[in-house]
Design a protein around this motif. Structure first.
Motif, PDB file in Angstrom:
ATOM      1  N   MET A   1       0.813  -1.217   0.000  1.00  0.00           N
ATOM      2  CA  MET A   1       0.000   0.000   0.000  1.00  0.00           C
ATOM      3  C   MET A   1       0.843   1.263   0.000  1.00  0.00           C
ATOM      4  SD  MET A   1      -3.159   0.606  -0.292  1.00  0.00           S
ATOM      5  CE  MET A   1      -3.746   2.240  -0.737  1.00  0.00           C
TER       6      MET A   1
ATOM      7  N   ASN B   1       0.634   4.318  -2.857  1.00  0.00           N
ATOM      8  CA  ASN B   1       0.485   5.759  -2.619  1.00  0.00           C
ATOM      9  C   ASN B   1       1.665   6.529  -3.199  1.00  0.00           C
ATOM     10  OD1 ASN B   1      -2.025   5.788  -1.200  1.00  0.00           O
ATOM     11  ND2 ASN B   1      -0.992   4.995   0.601  1.00  0.00           N
TER      12      ASN B   1
ATOM     13  N   SER C   1      -5.786   5.207  -6.762  1.00  0.00           N
ATOM     14  CA  SER C   1      -5.495   5.592  -5.385  1.00  0.00           C
ATOM     15  C   SER C   1      -5.954   7.018  -5.123  1.00  0.00           C
ATOM     16  CB  SER C   1      -3.990   5.454  -5.119  1.00  0.00           C
ATOM     17  OG  SER C   1      -3.651   5.964  -3.846  1.00  0.00           O
TER      18      SER C   1
ATOM     19  N   ASP D   1      -9.665   7.234  -4.660  1.00  0.00           N
ATOM     20  CA  ASP D   1     -10.200   6.365  -3.603  1.00  0.00           C
ATOM     21  C   ASP D   1     -10.965   5.174  -4.164  1.00  0.00           C
ATOM     22  OD1 ASP D   1      -9.163   7.864  -1.463  1.00  0.00           O
ATOM     23  OD2 ASP D   1     -10.833   9.282  -1.598  1.00  0.00           O
TER      24      ASP D   1
ATOM     25  N   ASP E   1      -9.796  -0.779  -2.625  1.00  0.00           N
ATOM     26  CA  ASP E   1     -10.580  -1.260  -1.498  1.00  0.00           C
ATOM     27  C   ASP E   1      -9.748  -1.227  -0.213  1.00  0.00           C
ATOM     28  OD1 ASP E   1      -8.899  -3.491  -1.519  1.00  0.00           O
ATOM     29  OD2 ASP E   1     -10.335  -4.755  -2.587  1.00  0.00           O
ATOM     30  N   GLU E   2     -10.298  -1.774   0.869  1.00  0.00           N
ATOM     31  CA  GLU E   2      -9.625  -1.696   2.165  1.00  0.00           C
ATOM     32  C   GLU E   2      -8.303  -2.458   2.195  1.00  0.00           C
ATOM     33  OE1 GLU E   2     -12.664  -5.020   2.188  1.00  0.00           O
ATOM     34  OE2 GLU E   2     -12.605  -2.895   1.625  1.00  0.00           O
ATOM     35  N   ASN E   3      -8.115  -3.390   1.252  1.00  0.00           N
ATOM     36  CA  ASN E   3      -6.869  -4.142   1.172  1.00  0.00           C
ATOM     37  C   ASN E   3      -5.870  -3.515   0.207  1.00  0.00           C
ATOM     38  OD1 ASN E   3      -7.811  -6.235   2.924  1.00  0.00           O
ATOM     39  ND2 ASN E   3      -9.040  -7.032   1.230  1.00  0.00           N
ATOM     40  N   GLY E   4      -6.243  -2.350  -0.333  1.00  0.00           N
ATOM     41  CA  GLY E   4      -5.360  -1.670  -1.269  1.00  0.00           C
ATOM     42  C   GLY E   4      -5.373  -2.264  -2.663  1.00  0.00           C
ATOM     43  N   THR E   5      -6.381  -3.071  -2.981  1.00  0.00           N
ATOM     44  CA  THR E   5      -6.468  -3.672  -4.316  1.00  0.00           C
ATOM     45  C   THR E   5      -7.519  -2.945  -5.142  1.00  0.00           C
ATOM     46  OG1 THR E   5      -8.085  -5.324  -3.576  1.00  0.00           O
ATOM     47  CG2 THR E   5      -5.764  -5.930  -3.471  1.00  0.00           C
TER      48      THR E   5
ATOM     49  N   LYS F   1      -0.069   9.859   2.700  1.00  0.00           N
ATOM     50  CA  LYS F   1      -0.450   8.544   3.213  1.00  0.00           C
ATOM     51  C   LYS F   1       0.747   7.604   3.368  1.00  0.00           C
ATOM     52  CE  LYS F   1      -4.897   8.896   0.779  1.00  0.00           C
ATOM     53  NZ  LYS F   1      -5.732   8.307  -0.286  1.00  0.00           N
TER      54      LYS F   1
END
Length: 439
Positions: free
Chosen positions: A138, A142, A274, A277, A280-284, A372
């Motif tokens: 992640m 970023n 990225s 947004d 998803d919550e897993n950065g995928t 981030k």
């Protein structure tokens, strides 16, 4: 009235506008903005590939058609606001390295691009590229977004002549009194004010205003005609040459196209997503497989039509900055590429100096992703920094990712935290190192 509601209903159902917190007007403005910031490819790509001996008119038509085909797949299959076209850098490698330094024909180069596209399609089916996207940590994702921001801002300054080449220092400040530089500076001010006031379509308005300013300054001029028939594809389409398909040079050329396109596309998708947004919550990135499939088909179709590798354009970030979140943005851009076939004189008057302000300010907005990044952990901070700084310095999104991923794997191993690294990252790092040693 009912017909209008039906059309809106169709668009809502197809692109899930409400679910993505957007609307038809926002998406269309975003699509126009993305197209305007990358319309230069319709002029630049034919000019570059003509250096390899290809017919400019035929390449113009191939460029527009391949961009439209790939972007339509992105719109309807992936439902993402990303726009595709023959990529910068890859077209220069095609013309000046394969056809120039190596001395091969443009038919040979097109064949390499075609084979690369077929390999891409196969890789999409076995999820290789999807695994690469998901393996990038992640912090690096970023960093990639911030690095792309620096890179496209640099492209903006360069296209305006604000930054120029220099034998001693590589780059230096250009002549700010030149008309192109003045157009860009005024464009940044106008667009910046519009963004500050939260005017919808600020980027697009800024491009149009800059174009108007460019006319009396002599940076561009009104065309003698506004409509023309598309040039014929006959001289460049379906001109593949398989006579050297099993040579070492063909293998090296295919690998180079493959390497740059994979990581340029992945970097652009991850970086822009990225910023919007979309991860998803897993950065995928959800639906990454159809997004990658779009440029694979685009590359294959582009080679058959007569142009170099098709890839996801970093300028898609300008449309995302305008609020584009779905395939309707991409659909709008695709339609404009098709219209450009008949309206080439109109699109031809938009100079690089007029789109430069949008690139510079989109670069600014993408830099926010750097906030981030975890700079307190040096095993995370150093790879992130290398990814960010190498993109503009090496003039390549792909090389930035390479520096980031290899340093990430090495530092984690040395720090005794090797288990934090995906096996995919280790495999790729070894391949990257071997590439630099042997190629």
């Amino acid at each position: 009235m009912s017909n209008g509601k039906a059309q809106t209903g169709f668009l809502e159902k197809t692109f899930k506008l409400s679910e993505n917190k957007t609307n038809v007007k926002t998406e269309i403005i975003a699509g126009i903005t993305s197209f305007m910031t990358m319309a230069y490819i319709l002029a630049v790509n034919p000019d570059l590939l003509s250096a390899a001996g290809m017919d400019k008119g035929g390449v113009f038509t191939a460029t527009a058609l391949s961009a439209a085909i790939a972007t339509l797949i992105m719109a309807f299959y992936a439902n993402y606001p990303f726009v595709l076209a023959p990529g910068m850098g890859l077209n220069a490698f095609f013309a000046f390295t394969v056809c120039g330094i190596m001395g091969y024909s443009w038919q040979f180069a097109l064949t390499a691009v075609f084979i690369e596209g077929i390999i891409f399609i196969l890789m999409s089916f076995v999820n290789v590229r999807e695994a690469i996207v998901n393996a990038i940590p992640m912090n690096l994702k970023n960093a990639v977004s911030a690095g792309i921001g620096l890179f496209i801002a640099f492209l903006g300054f360069q296209s305006a002549g604000i930054i120029v080449g220099d034998p001693a220092t590589l780059v230096k400040l250009g002549d700010l009194t030149q008309p192109a530089a003045i157009v860009t500076i005024l464009g940044v001010i106008i667009t910046g004010i519009l963004l500050h006031k939260k005017v919808k379509g600020a980027m697009l308005i800024g491009i149009l205003a800059s174009t108007i300013i460019a006319i009396p300054l002599g940076v561009t001029k009104l065309p003698s005609s506004f409509i023309s028939m598309p040039p014929s594809l006959a001289s460049v389409a379906f001109k593949l040459d398989f006579s050297n398909i099993f040579s070492l040079d063909m293998l090296i050329v295919i690998f180079t196209f493959l390497f740059v396109d994979v990581f340029d596309t992945i970097g652009t998708l991850v970086g822009v997503a990225s910023k919007a947004d979309m991860l998803d919550e897993n950065g995928t990135l959800p639906r990454v497989k159809p997004a990658l499939f779009a440029d694979a088909v685009g590359t294959t179709a582009g080679a058959l039509l007569g142009t170099s590798t098709v890839t996801t354009f970093v300028e898609s970030a300008s449309g995302v900055s305008e609020g584009g979140r779905t395939g309707l943005t991409a659909l709008t851009s695709a339609i404009l590429f098709l219209l450009a076939l008949f309206l080439a004189p109109i699109f031809g008057i938009i100079p690089g100096a007029a789109t430069a302000p949008a690139l510079i300010l989109v670069g600014l907005s993408m830099m926010s992703s750097v906030l981030k990044v975890d700079f307190d952990d040096y095993t995370e901070a150093i790879p992130a920094f290398l990814a960010i700084i190498m993109m503009p310095i090496a003039y390549s999104i792909a090389e930035g990712i390479v520096f980031g991923m290899v340093s990430y794997a090495v530092l984690k191993l040395i720090a005794g935290r090797g288990k934090e690294v995906s096996p995919v990252v280790y495999i790729l790092s070894v391949l990257f190192i071997l590439k630099y040693i042997f190629l």
